[in-house]
Design a protein around this motif. Structure first.
Motif: not given
Length: 201
Positions: A130-141, A153-165
């Motif tokens: 669900q957190r990844r859905v919220a962060l996908a807003r950064l890409l579509v808007c 918050t609530a992200l695993d290691d892969a998700g944290r790596g994606f967010m930092c990237e």
């Protein structure tokens, strides 16, 4: 950098909630490529400050000047559990009048690792998904300024790596961000370290 290049400027902002002063005389400037981390204990006013910066909360005094568009993602995912990720992002795009086509929404979900659950109800997804859905807003808007409340918050290691990237790419392209966080957001190669604003005693 000239004043005209500033993306967002807060000057002498003062704010109280429930009769308690959270911060007073707070100033910050966000420039292209910049990152400001807002730190402090729970209840110190981090979320309130972010809401002031994005215009969702009016400070008691001081000024906030927004020279470009900003996009806010709060601490809570803010998605409808009875809608799918695709439907949630379509709604977000409609509110923002971003004109993002459905194929771009689907591509954004693939990029955040949700390409196989785009048509599932969000209530059936994990907190991290669900957190990844919220962060996908950064890409579509797309917006030059991101205002993010606990983006890891609530992200695993892969998700944290994606967010930092994603943050690195945003800053490298001239965007900037203010993030309330309890964790360091590492700067990418050649990028300046984050400025830190600390709230509380």
């Amino acid at each position: 950098m000239a004043v005209g290049d500033d993306l967002l400027v807060a000057e002498n902002v003062r704010c109280a909630v429930g009769g308690r002063w959270l911060f007073d005389g707070l100033s910050l400037t966000l420039v292209p490529g910049g990152l400001v981390e807002v730190r402090g204990a729970n209840g110190s006013g981090k979320s309130t400050l972010l809401r002031c910066l994005v215009g969702l909360h009016e400070p008691d005094s001081g000024t906030v000047r927004r020279n470009v568009d900003g996009l806010y993602v709060g601490h809570r995912s803010g998605i409808c559990g009875r809608m799918t990720p695709v439907e949630n992002l379509r709604w977000t795009v409609g509110v923002a009048r971003a004109g993002t086509p459905t194929r771009s929404i689907e591509a954004a979900l693939v990029r955040v690792g949700l390409g196989d659950v785009g048509d599932d109800l969000c209530d059936a997804l994990s907190a991290g998904q669900q957190r990844r859905v919220a962060l996908a807003r950064l890409l579509v808007c797309p917006a030059p300024v991101w205002i993010l409340d606990e983006p890891l918050t609530a992200l695993d290691d892969a998700g944290r790596g994606f967010m930092c990237e994603l943050m690195d790419q945003h800053r490298s392209s001239g965007g900037a961000a203010v993030c309330a966080t309890h964790e360091d957001l590492p700067a990418g190669p050649g990028q300046p370290a984050a400025a830190v604003v600390r709230l509380g005693r």
